[in-house]
Design a protein around this motif. Structure first.
Motif, PDB file in Angstrom:
ATOM      1  N   LYS A   1       0.809  -1.216   0.000  1.00 26.33           N
ATOM      2  CA  LYS A   1       0.000   0.000   0.000  1.00 26.33           C
ATOM      3  C   LYS A   1       0.848   1.273   0.000  1.00 26.33           C
ATOM      4  O   LYS A   1       0.391   2.329  -0.450  1.00 26.33           O
TER       5      LYS A   1
ATOM      6  N   THR B   1      -5.479 -10.775  -2.669  1.00 24.12           N
ATOM      7  CA  THR B   1      -5.917  -9.956  -3.794  1.00 24.12           C
ATOM      8  C   THR B   1      -7.174  -9.127  -3.525  1.00 24.12           C
ATOM      9  O   THR B   1      -7.380  -8.100  -4.178  1.00 24.12           O
TER      10      THR B   1
ATOM     11  N   TYR C   1      -7.745  -7.168  -1.271  1.00 21.79           N
ATOM     12  CA  TYR C   1      -7.360  -5.858  -0.763  1.00 21.79           C
ATOM     13  C   TYR C   1      -6.644  -5.007  -1.813  1.00 21.79           C
ATOM     14  O   TYR C   1      -6.334  -3.844  -1.547  1.00 21.79           O
ATOM     15  N   LEU C   2      -6.345  -5.585  -2.975  1.00 21.08           N
ATOM     16  CA  LEU C   2      -5.425  -4.943  -3.905  1.00 21.08           C
ATOM     17  C   LEU C   2      -6.098  -4.469  -5.191  1.00 21.08           C
ATOM     18  O   LEU C   2      -7.055  -5.076  -5.665  1.00 21.08           O
ATOM     19  N   SER C   3      -5.538  -3.407  -5.760  1.00 22.98           N
ATOM     20  CA  SER C   3      -5.919  -2.973  -7.093  1.00 22.98           C
ATOM     21  C   SER C   3      -5.222  -3.869  -8.116  1.00 22.98           C
ATOM     22  O   SER C   3      -4.289  -4.612  -7.781  1.00 22.98           O
ATOM     23  N   ASP C   4      -5.649  -3.798  -9.359  1.00 23.41           N
ATOM     24  CA  ASP C   4      -4.989  -4.574 -10.402  1.00 23.41           C
ATOM     25  C   ASP C   4      -3.511  -4.223 -10.490  1.00 23.41           C
ATOM     26  O   ASP C   4      -2.652  -5.102 -10.655  1.00 23.41           O
ATOM     27  N   GLU C   5      -3.189  -2.944 -10.402  1.00 23.79           N
ATOM     28  CA  GLU C   5      -1.787  -2.525 -10.467  1.00 23.79           C
ATOM     29  C   GLU C   5      -0.989  -3.126  -9.314  1.00 23.79           C
ATOM     30  O   GLU C   5       0.152  -3.579  -9.501  1.00 23.79           O
ATOM     31  N   GLU C   6      -1.588  -3.142  -8.132  1.00 23.82           N
ATOM     32  CA  GLU C   6      -0.893  -3.710  -6.973  1.00 23.82           C
ATOM     33  C   GLU C   6      -0.704  -5.217  -7.122  1.00 23.82           C
ATOM     34  O   GLU C   6       0.311  -5.774  -6.685  1.00 23.82           O
TER      35      GLU C   6
END
Length: 231
Positions: A101, A136, A138-143
Motif C-alpha cells: 500500500k 488480492t 485488498y489490492l488494485s490490479d496494479e498492486e
C-alpha cells in the motif's frame, strides 16, 4: 481436467485456529487416499503431518506470516526455516500488505527474498517451494501486478491469491467475498506467464469452480473442500 487431474493440484487445507490432531490426521488420510498434491496446515502441525504422510507422496505445506502478513522479515524467515526443518515441503507466505500500500516495492522484494532464501537453505532438507500470498481482495490490479513482479524477482515459485481469512466489508457493513476470483487469477497468470505457478485459494468449493480457476490460469488449488471438489 478429470477429477483425478484436479486432485493432483489440490492443497488439501485445514488452517482453523481450533483444529486438533485428530482433524489433521483425518486431513492427511484424505489427502493420501485421493492423491492430493499436499496438505496445508498451521506451523504447529508440520511435524505431525510429515510423520502421518511419510511414504505417501503427499507434500506438507504450511503458512508463514499468516493471515495478516504483518510480521517482521526476520520472524518470517526464521519461521520458514523452522518449518522446513520440521518437514515442510512448501511454504505459503503472506506478503506485507503495508509495503504494498505504500509502494515500497524494493522492501517487499527483499522480504520475499529473505523467506525464499531461508526456505531453500536448511541443512539436510530439500529446498522448499515458496508461494507468495497476495491477498488480492485488498489490492488494485496494479498492486496485484507489481506484487507478482516482486515475487518473481525475489525467486518465489508461485503467487497465490488469498488466505481466505481477510475481512472485507461493503458500504452496508456486509462481508464481501475474500477469496480467489477468475479475474485475479487471470491477471496473475498473465503477469508471471509460465515462469511461476499460480495458486487459487479461498472460496473454491466444487469441481466447476476449480475448473474455472484452472481455465483462468491456476496451476494449484488451495481448498478445504478438496473432497467435495473431487467427488
Amino acid at each position: 481436467m478429470t477429477k483425478n487431474e484436479i486432485a493432483g493440484i489440490i492443497d488439501h487445507t485445514n488452517l482453523s485456529a481450533c483444529a486438533v490432531e485428530s482433524d489433521i490426521e483425518k486431513l492427511c488420510a484424505e489427502a493420501a487416499e485421493h492423491k492430493f498434491c499436499s496438505v496445508c496446515v498451521n506451523p504447529s502441525f508440520v511435524q505431525f503431518a510429515a510423520e502421518k504422510l511419510a511414504g505417501t507422496g503427499v507434500k506438507v505445506c504450511t503458512v508463514i506470516g499468516f493471515p495478516l502478513g504483518a510480521d517482521t522479515v526476520d520472524n518470517k524467515a526464521a519461521s520458514a526455516a523452522v518449518a522446513v526443518d520440521e518437514g515442510a515441503d512448501e511454504i505459503d507466505m503472506v506478503q506485507n500488505l503495508a509495503l504494498v500500500k505504500q509502494g515500497k516495492w524494493d522492501e517487499l522484494e527483499d522480504e520475499i527474498r529473505a523467506v525464499v532464501d531461508a526456505s531453500k537453505s536448511v541443512e539436510n532438507r530439500e529446498p522448499a517451494l515458496v508461494k507468495v500470498i497476495l491477498e488480492t481482495c485488498y489490492l488494485s490490479d496494479e498492486e496485484i501486478v507489481r506484487s507478482c513482479e516482486c515475487a518473481e524477482k525475489a525467486g518465489a515459485d508461485f503467487v497465490k491469491t488469498s488466505t481466505g481469512f481477510a475481512i472485507l466489508k461493503g458500504a452496508d457493513g456486509k462481508l464481501l467475498p475474500n477469496g480467489a476470483t477468475v479475474h485475479a487469477v487471470s491477471l496473475m497468470a498473465k503477469t508471471v506467464g509460465k515462469r511461476l505457478g499460480v495458486k487459487a485459494s479461498g472460496g473454491v468449493h466444487n469441481y466447476e469452480e476449480a475448473c474455472a480457476m484452472v481455465e483462468a490460469g491456476a496451476t494449484r488449488i488451495g481448498a478445504s473442500a478438496g473432497i467435495a471438489i473431487v467427488s
